[in-house]
Scaffold this active site. Structure first.
Site, mmCIF file in Angstrom:
data_model
loop_
_atom_site.group_PDB
_atom_site.id
_atom_site.type_symbol
_atom_site.label_atom_id
_atom_site.label_comp_id
_atom_site.label_asym_id
_atom_site.label_seq_id
_atom_site.Cartn_x
_atom_site.Cartn_y
_atom_site.Cartn_z
ATOM 1 N N GLU A 67 -4.788 3.761 4.759
ATOM 2 C CA GLU A 67 -5.509 4.639 3.842
ATOM 3 C C GLU A 67 -6.988 4.260 3.786
ATOM 4 O O GLU A 67 -7.324 3.080 3.711
ATOM 5 C CB GLU A 67 -4.901 4.536 2.430
ATOM 6 C CG GLU A 67 -3.563 5.242 2.334
ATOM 7 C CD GLU A 67 -2.725 4.737 1.168
ATOM 8 O OE1 GLU A 67 -3.256 4.003 0.313
ATOM 9 O OE2 GLU A 67 -1.526 5.078 1.131
ATOM 10 N N ARG A 100 -3.553 -8.799 -5.618
ATOM 11 C CA ARG A 100 -3.998 -8.240 -6.901
ATOM 12 C C ARG A 100 -3.666 -9.167 -8.057
ATOM 13 O O ARG A 100 -4.469 -9.332 -8.976
ATOM 14 C CB ARG A 100 -3.331 -6.886 -7.152
ATOM 15 C CG ARG A 100 -4.032 -5.776 -6.445
ATOM 16 C CD ARG A 100 -3.727 -4.442 -7.099
ATOM 17 N NE ARG A 100 -4.187 -3.375 -6.214
ATOM 18 C CZ ARG A 100 -3.949 -2.094 -6.396
ATOM 19 N NH1 ARG A 100 -3.219 -1.698 -7.432
ATOM 20 N NH2 ARG A 100 -4.414 -1.195 -5.555
ATOM 21 N N GLU A 160 -3.445 -1.810 -12.382
ATOM 22 C CA GLU A 160 -2.041 -1.776 -11.982
ATOM 23 C C GLU A 160 -1.726 -2.848 -10.940
ATOM 24 O O GLU A 160 -2.446 -2.999 -9.966
ATOM 25 C CB GLU A 160 -1.734 -0.389 -11.405
ATOM 26 C CG GLU A 160 -0.294 -0.186 -11.022
ATOM 27 C CD GLU A 160 -0.158 0.363 -9.627
ATOM 28 O OE1 GLU A 160 -0.770 1.387 -9.313
ATOM 29 O OE2 GLU A 160 0.569 -0.278 -8.832
ATOM 30 N N SER A 173 4.407 -1.229 -9.388
ATOM 31 C CA SER A 173 4.991 0.080 -9.582
ATOM 32 C C SER A 173 6.476 -0.088 -9.277
ATOM 33 O O SER A 173 6.839 -0.741 -8.301
ATOM 34 C CB SER A 173 4.328 1.066 -8.636
ATOM 35 O OG SER A 173 4.502 2.355 -9.114
ATOM 36 N N ARG A 175 -10.166 -2.828 -4.872
ATOM 37 C CA ARG A 175 -8.793 -3.313 -5.046
ATOM 38 C C ARG A 175 -7.800 -2.794 -4.021
ATOM 39 O O ARG A 175 -6.601 -2.942 -4.197
ATOM 40 C CB ARG A 175 -8.322 -2.970 -6.453
ATOM 41 C CG ARG A 175 -8.279 -1.481 -6.723
ATOM 42 C CD ARG A 175 -7.796 -1.225 -8.146
ATOM 43 N NE ARG A 175 -7.319 0.138 -8.270
ATOM 44 C CZ ARG A 175 -6.369 0.518 -9.076
ATOM 45 N NH1 ARG A 175 -5.749 -0.343 -9.830
ATOM 46 N NH2 ARG A 175 -5.983 1.775 -9.138
ATOM 47 N N HIS A 176 -8.277 -2.170 -2.946
ATOM 48 C CA HIS A 176 -7.375 -1.692 -1.902
ATOM 49 C C HIS A 176 -7.616 -2.421 -0.582
ATOM 50 O O HIS A 176 -8.756 -2.666 -0.210
ATOM 51 C CB HIS A 176 -7.554 -0.188 -1.679
ATOM 52 C CG HIS A 176 -6.951 0.656 -2.748
ATOM 53 N ND1 HIS A 176 -7.663 1.076 -3.843
ATOM 54 C CD2 HIS A 176 -5.691 1.130 -2.908
ATOM 55 C CE1 HIS A 176 -6.871 1.799 -4.626
ATOM 56 N NE2 HIS A 176 -5.664 1.845 -4.093
ATOM 57 N N ARG A 225 -0.953 -0.103 4.898
ATOM 58 C CA ARG A 225 -1.339 1.218 4.406
ATOM 59 C C ARG A 225 -2.577 1.707 5.150
ATOM 60 O O ARG A 225 -3.663 1.142 4.970
ATOM 61 C CB ARG A 225 -1.658 1.161 2.902
ATOM 62 C CG ARG A 225 -0.558 0.593 2.027
ATOM 63 C CD ARG A 225 0.445 1.631 1.603
ATOM 64 N NE ARG A 225 1.661 1.007 1.076
ATOM 65 C CZ ARG A 225 1.888 0.742 -0.218
ATOM 66 N NH1 ARG A 225 0.991 1.067 -1.106
ATOM 67 N NH2 ARG A 225 3.021 0.178 -0.595
#
Lengths: 553, 553
Positions: A327, A526, A475, A478, A333-334, A325
């Site tokens: 991002e 995670r 989370e 998903s 947490r990323h 990712r």
């Protein structure tokens, strides 16, 4: 042979002794033995061969200046570079197996051992040296006493041992004995070693930080600390701490428990390509690259491939692999690269079939992780955490029920929009208070909060057959029932403002008969982080990649 | 709710019936039940709920024109889009479980089933229809007879069934009976279904090729064939064949057996990053990308990370993950992205410790794969192959011995250079003739043939502590004891003409005390291909990536 290495300096070995690689003739004999099938399937050496090898190995040692004067000089010193000169010359005992070995030693017998590990700590005191040997999550006390009677430890040996740099790799020889009182500060409390020899396998240069500091609790201000960047810049040193060793054993277990559960359902493990011709989901940021001159990118998820495997009649499938990712999320947490644990399966009627699998899967994983007592202890010692509370079967709440709980707690919230990270965390607290669980499933998310390929709810166009799953209010999953019908998929893509031409091949793949199906993606790091109650995902990523970090290695 | 889909057309369901999603109240009740812990942990429905759902599901069916006239119209037709309207309305039987179920049916009892699968073949003949249902590697005969007495099959049903397109997903209802004689051409030979109902779940558009053609043996010229590019362009259809389904079950098993063996040694599974700041090994072609504006590339192997894990005291580690090679190799056995199964472990003395692990690992994998009888049968039916011959313990030859065998066979060869692919294949044949094994280890490769980080042999500067491993004459493993000493490593890098500055951090990582160690990398697709005697690695890659192929998906 070229001039070798720092650890070669002290070697007093003759050329002849160096050549302890089995001769061609011996090798042939061994091969023949192997074909004839020795009981343990390992090449066997004759007693004479073993003796010759031991002599050679001994010849390779020897203290520096003391060599000539000290009759015990052959019991310490730098070993010659381990280069496959000898085979089975010694029987080694692993630290983790030591206490069992001592228990199995008969009365009157001596438990002689040779153990390889790191010089975690070393301290001299007059005619004695105290060494802490470390291997993985285990630490062990070894003591060396100069004793004129028994003549097993010399002053030279003490000098050599106390002169070694911490973190060097050493072989300790000695007698394992039951400790008079529990050994303070070592993980092995019931046994210690009365050292009779110590050989250095690989010397350590001065470290960028002290391992003892790296082992300290984050709330302990009595000693030095090591900040996160220093740790991560020297990750392969930072990873040596017992807590970190244990964290990655837990991480390994998370993956293995996931897999065991999947294989128990006869799901097929797949490996989808990570280099894709187009963006995985369209829209989001992807890492772009040139593939033999053609534009390509790294997969943001294996979802397309998983869905195609379903359309290829694989039945349930799963994958554990990297996910990318691009991002710029600077959070605890990323990560820009993480490990996705994905599954996808056909369903007969209802997305609850998917929730049943998720429920069973996580209870199975949590039950399994609970068994890793030694690892959890090692982690707890540095990063104390509350054990995870979970129900069986797991709690399931609809999104509407979640919203109601939040509203009752006074939170203003759009009931048809996604939850913010903050709201998720708050809901996690409310759920924990009310239901006494750190793990729950929230399902039937609003249509607005989900991607175009999510199956709408059959009874209310505002909702979908989808779910997120939470651990300690964060989370980790998903997922959803996917739209398996090309007409509805096209409709939903258009409604979401997508250019249908860019996802034509995706839509087409459902035109040749597609089973109803769904699945989800779980972030491995995670799960490990949240199970262990850690405060940063970088702690559960071996070599983290975030927007500013691309090294080491 | 938006207007739905092609499979929605025939739905005669009322709005009320559509809303069979459990109500909020029912849901709460269910959640409560779950918390109280039902025996199987699944949400339970009352009899009334199940009945209501069945009625709803029935209402959702119905043939097209026949609906009004045919009293059996509710027993066939297109189902409403499966959208989680019902839960546990039917008990489904998997094809693979059918024969057991029939065996378990008592005398006089009727074995009523509902099965979901693909319409593999359909043929009408007067008042009857013959359907072959397919699921994974299984095929099953279902017959429909119009019989005025029993009134379970109507002409309308026959017309509907024979009018369906092949590869559509259908639910068949009927009675499973022991077949009078073994059913020809189906994998399930002992049982057939006397159909009483058939509902289409998802209709298939015309396929780019016939699955029957895709199932044909490559040497069978009696029917249509599908060439490799057509297959790969439509991979998710090509993958539906029983042989392909089985190949990927074998591929899954290869990975799992590898893992089981590694975990059995207490090795830790790691996940190393695939995005690296520099080229993995330097020199070779890598895929380059921009990482937040910084130059980066895809890992060509996890070796650096594995070695760092060893230096971080993880003990033995392994990884199964993607490996990227930007090489324009147009061969039957090279891919630009493949799955690497790697391990790395500390050794005490000798690289034979590594060979012991490899030996045990592969014998374990081969023994395990042999158990996959159904899959091997399905593959053999389309791609016949000789079962793999292997010894226990495995054969080990030195490179010198291999060279001698080749020389004795009249091959001119430089004894200190690497073997060519052709020579490897020839040596494989010689080994097979002499030792009756398709699997062997060749070790002690010449220095010239190995990378700079390979540990030189202790007795002869021309050789190294390294090995390749072969199946059916093709290399599947390359590995070695690595140099763990920074001084020797620098020396060897220079001797190989490398710019030491570019690998400084790699060399430095061994400065802080490094255990002697080694390991290897195995190509997952190659192991599967060669175990199965397949002729192209694209057959064992889910979605292959080669110099000219980047899609699908």
């Amino acid at each position: 042979m070229e001039k070798l290495s720092i650890s070669d300096e002290a070697g007093g070995e003759s050329k002849q002794q160096q050549q302890q690689q089995p001769s061609k003739k011996q090798q042939k004999k061994k091969n023949k033995q192997q074909q004839q099938g020795n009981e343990d399937g390992k090449p066997k050496l004759s007693r004479a061969e073993i003796k010759a090898q031991r002599l050679a190995a001994r010849g390779a040692k020897g203290g520096q200046q003391q060599q000539q004067e000290d009759p015990l000089a052959h019991k310490y010193g730098d070993m010659k570079l381990v280069q496959s000169q000898t085979l089975n010359a010694y029987e080694f005992t692993e630290l983790s197996a030591l206490e069992e070995k001592v228990k199995g030693t008969g009365d009157g017998e001596v438990c002689q051992v040779r153990m390889r590990g790191r010089l975690h700590a070393v301290r001299g005191k007059g005619k004695s040296a105290f060494v802490v040997l470390r291997s993985g999550t285990e630490t062990l006390q070894c003591v060396f006493f100069v004793d004129k009677e028994s003549k097993v430890v010399s002053k030279g040996m003490i000098k050599y041992v106390t002169g070694l740099s911490k973190e060097s790799i050493v072989d300790v020889e000695g007698v394992a004995v039951v400790a008079d009182k529990p050994v303070d500060g070592c993980s092995i409390k019931g046994v210690e070693i009365q050292g009779t020899g110590l050989f250095c396998v690989s010397r350590a240069a001065p470290l960028p930080f002290d391992i003892a500091d790296a082992c300290r609790r984050e709330d302990d201000t009595t000693g030095g600390t090591v900040n996160q960047d220093t740790r991560l810049n020297n990750r392969y040193i930072d990873l040596r701490t017992p807590a970190n060793n244990a964290i990655f054993r837990i991480q390994s277990a998370v993956g293995q428990l996931f897999r065991e559960n999947m294989l128990g359902r006869d799901f097929v493990e797949i490996h989808s390509p990570k280099i894709m011709a187009g963006s995985s989901e369209g829209g989001s940021s992807v890492f772009e690259l040139s593939y033999m001159g053609r534009p390509a990118c790294l997969a943001q998820s294996p979802q397309l491939c998983k869905q195609m495997a379903i359309c290829a009649d694989f039945g349930g499938v799963f994958e554990i692999g990297p996910v990318f990712r691009a991002e710029k999320s600077f959070t605890h947490r990323h990560l820009c690269e993480f490990v996705g644990m994905d599954f996808e399966m056909p369903i007969k009627e209802h997305y609850f079939e998917l929730l049943d699998v998720i429920d069973d899967l996580f209870v199975y994983m949590f039950d399994g992780l609970k068994q890793k007592k030694k690892e959890l202890e090692a982690i707890n010692a540095q990063y104390p955490f509350e054990p995870l509370e979970y129900l069986r079967p797991s709690l399931r709440l609809t999104f509407e029920e979640g919203v109601k709980m939040l509203q009752e707690a006074g939170v203003e919230i759009d009931p048809l929009d996604d939850l913010s990270t903050e709201t998720e965390r708050l809901l996690g607290k409310l759920v924990k208070e009310k239901y006494k669980t750190d793990f729950y499933i929230l399902h039937r998310y609003p249509l607005n909060a989900r991607p175009f390929y999510t199956m709408p709810a059959p009874d209310n166009p505002d909702y979908t057959n989808s779910y997120d799953v939470f651990i300690r209010g964060e989370e980790i999953i998903s997922g959803a029932q996917r739209i398996h019908d090309p007409v509805l998929l096209t409709e939903r893509a258009k409604a979401c403002g997508l250019d249908v031409a860019t996802i034509e091949s995706y839509i087409k793949s459902f035109s040749y008969g597609a089973p109803p199906h769904g699945g989800c993606g779980v972030g491995l790091e995670r799960v490990a982080m949240l199970y262990l109650g850690l405060n940063n995902i970088r702690k559960t990523s071996l070599f983290p990649r975030d927007p500013t970090r691309l090294t080491p290695p």
